[in-house]
Enzyme design. Structure first.
Site, mmCIF file in Angstrom:
data_model
loop_
_atom_site.group_PDB
_atom_site.id
_atom_site.type_symbol
_atom_site.label_atom_id
_atom_site.label_comp_id
_atom_site.label_asym_id
_atom_site.label_seq_id
_atom_site.Cartn_x
_atom_site.Cartn_y
_atom_site.Cartn_z
ATOM 1 N N ASP A 65 0.838 -1.211 0.000
ATOM 2 C CA ASP A 65 0.000 0.000 0.000
ATOM 3 C C ASP A 65 0.869 1.255 0.000
ATOM 4 O OD1 ASP A 65 -3.044 -0.844 0.909
ATOM 5 O OD2 ASP A 65 -1.565 -2.156 1.833
ATOM 6 N N THR A 133 -6.861 -4.830 -0.004
ATOM 7 C CA THR A 133 -5.699 -5.127 0.835
ATOM 8 C C THR A 133 -5.893 -6.414 1.640
ATOM 9 O OG1 THR A 133 -5.090 -2.795 1.013
ATOM 10 C CG2 THR A 133 -4.215 -4.269 2.689
#
Length: 313
Positions: A65, A133
């Site tokens: 990320d 995620t």
């Protein structure tokens, strides 16, 4: 005179060429995706909890990320300094890196998109450096995307959805062109409804009451993946769906790119009550969403009165 060329959109009151912004948005999504893929394949995610969702689920944050976000943010910021960029992850100025764009425009964009200038102050860019995620940490790679969206006066105009692990990229510009098409057939009587893995049970009962027992519920990860399911995507790990429904609060960087792509292709993404979603102001959408293409979107909304009650929880 004689100094370096000033990038468009670098000063207040400047203009931005949306074709150029599309080109750099595609590049940013790909570059971010390279970081996402590299971290996952190296298996050094450094995953940690960054808080809880409104439903109480843990939200994960990984090196993928952060590194993707840094690459995408600074590439866009260096190309268009005056444009507002909203990103899912915080950008640490101490880690600023110099990422430059050579201002080249890919041939497929040149062929399909004409230059179009808009005031820089009317533009908001939304970055999702790693969508899905949770699935990324579980190594469910097919759900993972990187996304860039450009909104003009709050309306989504450019959408880029990139799948890092297969190098597939979908892009589209409203009133411009795209490299992706809708699927040729949809089933309005017993639709396949794609929903978040965590919300499948909540949606299934109401969906079957609404559309009938033949309705197929497809649990999936990632808002980008779910929008691609509505389109003609030549990907072996891409499921197909007729309608995308989300019944709770969702962040705008998750949905802006998909909204733009659908709008460009004649589709719709609205709240569960049919309101258009504005991509200015707060970073969250409170009203849930329903997305469709080549279907009677208004009729779908009228069938879903019960879902709206859960969308603010």
């Amino acid at each position: 005179a004689g100094g370096p060329e000033t990038p468009r959109g670098s000063a207040p009151g400047g203009v931005v060429d949306l074709r150029e912004l599309l080109a750099v948005s595609v590049l940013a999504a790909v570059r971010g995706g390279e970081e996402v893929k590299r971290v996952r394949e190296g298996n050094v995610l450094n995953a940690k909890a960054k808080g809880k969702t409104r439903e109480g689920a843990e939200e994960q944050l990984t090196s993928g990320d952060l590194l993707s976000n840094r690459r995408m943010f600074y590439l866009l910021k260096s190309a268009f300094p005056a444009v507002q960029i909203n990103s899912e992850e915080r950008v640490d100025t101490a880690e600023q890196e110099t990422v430059t764009w050579d201002r080249s425009i890919p041939e497929d964009i040149k062929q399909k998109i004409q230059p179009r200038e808009v005031p820089a102050e009317s533009v908001t860019v939304w970055i999702d450096p790693l969508d899905a995620t949770q699935e990324y940490t579980e190594d469910l790679r097919q759900y993972v995307t990187t996304m860039v969206c450009v909104a003009v006066n709050g309306k989504p105009v450019i959408g880029v959805i990139h799948k890092p692990f297969s190098a597939y990229t979908a892009w589209a510009m409203v009133d411009g062109g795209s490299n992706v098409k809708p699927r040729s057939s949809y089933n309005e009587k017993s639709p396949r409804i794609i929903v978040s893995r965590s919300h499948a049970g909540k949606v299934e009962q109401v969906a079957r009451q609404t559309f009938g027992n033949k309705t197929v519920i497809i649990p999936a990860g990632g808002a980008g993946y779910k929008v691609l399911a509505l389109l003609d995507v030549a990907e072996k790990n891409q499921e197909e769906a007729d309608v995308y429904i989300h019944v709770t609060y969702i962040k705008k960087w998750d949905i802006c790119a998909g909204n733009a792509v659908l709008r460009a292709l004649g589709g719709h993404m609205t709240t569960l009550t049919g309101e258009e979603i504005s991509y200015t102001g707060s970073d969250g959408n409170e009203g849930g969403l329903i997305a469709s293409i080549n279907m009677n979107h208004k009729a779908l909304i009228e069938k879903l009165p019960d879902l709206e009650k859960t969308s603010h929880k």
